[in-house]
Design an enzyme around this catalytic site. Structure first.
Site, PDB file in Angstrom:
ATOM      1  N   HIS A   1      30.429  -1.914  39.212  1.00  0.00           N
ATOM      2  CA  HIS A   1      29.350  -2.369  38.335  1.00  0.00           C
ATOM      3  C   HIS A   1      27.963  -2.245  38.971  1.00  0.00           C
ATOM      4  O   HIS A   1      26.964  -2.439  38.281  1.00  0.00           O
ATOM      5  CB  HIS A   1      29.568  -3.826  37.909  1.00  0.00           C
ATOM      6  CG  HIS A   1      30.789  -4.035  37.072  1.00  0.00           C
ATOM      7  ND1 HIS A   1      31.058  -3.306  35.942  1.00  0.00           N
ATOM      8  CD2 HIS A   1      31.836  -4.901  37.222  1.00  0.00           C
ATOM      9  CE1 HIS A   1      32.206  -3.706  35.419  1.00  0.00           C
ATOM     10  NE2 HIS A   1      32.699  -4.668  36.177  1.00  0.00           N
TER      11      HIS A   1
ATOM     12  N   ASP B   1      40.031   0.042  35.749  1.00  0.00           N
ATOM     13  CA  ASP B   1      39.697  -1.379  35.634  1.00  0.00           C
ATOM     14  C   ASP B   1      39.481  -1.727  34.158  1.00  0.00           C
ATOM     15  O   ASP B   1      39.038  -0.879  33.374  1.00  0.00           O
ATOM     16  CB  ASP B   1      38.419  -1.649  36.429  1.00  0.00           C
ATOM     17  CG  ASP B   1      38.082  -3.122  36.579  1.00  0.00           C
ATOM     18  OD1 ASP B   1      38.332  -3.685  37.640  1.00  0.00           O
ATOM     19  OD2 ASP B   1      37.546  -3.704  35.597  1.00  0.00           O
TER      20      ASP B   1
ATOM     21  N   HIS C   1      37.230  -3.557  32.830  1.00  0.00           N
ATOM     22  CA  HIS C   1      35.807  -3.557  32.495  1.00  0.00           C
ATOM     23  C   HIS C   1      35.225  -2.164  32.745  1.00  0.00           C
ATOM     24  O   HIS C   1      35.589  -1.499  33.721  1.00  0.00           O
ATOM     25  CB  HIS C   1      35.051  -4.589  33.340  1.00  0.00           C
ATOM     26  CG  HIS C   1      35.538  -5.991  33.157  1.00  0.00           C
ATOM     27  ND1 HIS C   1      36.491  -6.557  33.987  1.00  0.00           N
ATOM     28  CD2 HIS C   1      35.229  -6.929  32.237  1.00  0.00           C
ATOM     29  CE1 HIS C   1      36.732  -7.798  33.585  1.00  0.00           C
ATOM     30  NE2 HIS C   1      35.987  -8.039  32.528  1.00  0.00           N
TER      31      HIS C   1
ATOM     32  N   ASP D   1      42.941  -5.817  36.376  1.00  0.00           N
ATOM     33  CA  ASP D   1      42.641  -6.869  35.410  1.00  0.00           C
ATOM     34  C   ASP D   1      42.968  -6.477  33.972  1.00  0.00           C
ATOM     35  O   ASP D   1      42.715  -7.248  33.046  1.00  0.00           O
ATOM     36  CB  ASP D   1      41.182  -7.326  35.516  1.00  0.00           C
ATOM     37  CG  ASP D   1      40.204  -6.203  35.778  1.00  0.00           C
ATOM     38  OD1 ASP D   1      40.623  -5.033  35.792  1.00  0.00           O
ATOM     39  OD2 ASP D   1      39.013  -6.497  35.978  1.00  0.00           O
TER      40      ASP D   1
END
Length: 307
Positions: A121, A158, A160, A242
């Protein structure tokens, strides 16, 4: 041979009580990998020169200036600095650089970087989403510019969207960035029309409550042929766990077996396209049991591919 690259200083990045990105994550991952026959390597510290491959010096300096002496410093609603955070983040960045050196140098077939804080990120000059430095993008730029590769692919699974990796590699035609992620979900980026400055970004949003079977279909129909067409000389994985059905921060319903399948398929492609050369770096995963099970399955498949 598979390398496991990590450092105890990655545990010294401290977050507030109750924060999902905590030292226990890495402790659980390392415990899960204890019995595996890995080449264990100590991560070096990345230098400012290393980090400037993807981040400007003023951003690095700003992070250093905000490191607290004793308490915690809050960057945004999710992201924190503690006295040990910069060394932890530099070890994480150093880990991916060492992994690239080892894999491209033929010391090992592939490598897994067990590090924190995560990285995908972190944008060019912005820390966010628990992340300080863009580790996967750094590995890609290092392989391209230092080792002279012509093409590198980054695959981010991931849950996200890897907005930071996308930002850092948006204008890099030698890098193909492929990201599967839940949508809608924070950070809100990752729409299919976001295709990079050179048609070098492939975003694959997955709806909430979709399953591992849905993910497999997307990878089989959208990802594998795109990788074959690009012909990468190295594949870098942003390995977040996740998307697991037990993770508290998202709503995808993957199983540990889905992470195992995806890793095995990507390793098969790497064997076909680039001599099996894979560098994987740990991203998210916030249910400790699901994280440790997923990471072990992932590394077991790396080991199998390295035989």
């Amino acid at each position: 041979m598979t390398a496991l690259i990590t450092h105890a200083e990655c545990l010294t990045h401290v977050t507030p009580d109750g924060h999902p990105e905590r030292a226990a994550r890495l402790e659980h991952v390392l415990h899960a990998l204890e019995t595996l026959p890995l080449k264990r390597v100590t991560a070096p510290l990345a230098s400012d020169e290393d980090l400037r491959r993807v981040h400007p010096q003023h951003y690095i300096d700003r992070l250093e200036e905000n490191v607290p002496d004793r308490r915690l410093h809050q960057i945004d609603g999710d992201t924190w600095l503690s006295p040990g955070s910069m060394n932890a983040a530099r070890r994480g960045a150093g880990a991916v650089l060492r992994a690239v050196d080892m894999v491209l140098g033929g010391e090992v077939r592939n490598a897994f970087c067990a590090i924190r804080p995560p990285g995908h990120h972190a944008e060019t000059a912005k820390a966010m989403g628990f992340c300080l430095f863009g580790n996967a993008a750094l590995a890609a730029k290092y392989a391209l510019d230092h080792h002279g590769l012509a093409r590198v692919a980054v695959v981010d699974f991931d849950v996200h969207h890897g907005n930071g990796t996308q930002d850092l590699l948006w204008d890099e035609p030698r890098a193909l960035t492929i990201t599967s992620h839940q949508m809608p979900l924070w950070p809100g980026s990752g729409r299919p029309e976001e295709q990079g400055g050179h048609h070098n970004v492939l975003n694959l949003p997955l709806p909430p409550e979709s399953t591992g079977a849905d993910m497999r279909l997307v990878y089989e129909t959208r990802v594998f042929d795109r990788l074959r067409g690009f012909k990468p000389e190295l594949i870098i994985l942003s390995a977040g766990f996740d998307a697991h059905e037990d993770d508290p921060l998202a709503q995808l319903n993957w199983s540990t077996g889905d992470f195992r399948w995806l890793t095995a398929e990507l390793c098969k492609l790497a064997a076909e396209l680039c001599g099996g050369r894979v560098v994987s770096t740990l991203e998210g995963g916030y249910d400790l049991e699901a994280l440790s099970a997923g990471a072990r399955a992932h590394v077991e498949e790396l080991l199998e591919a390295a035989k």
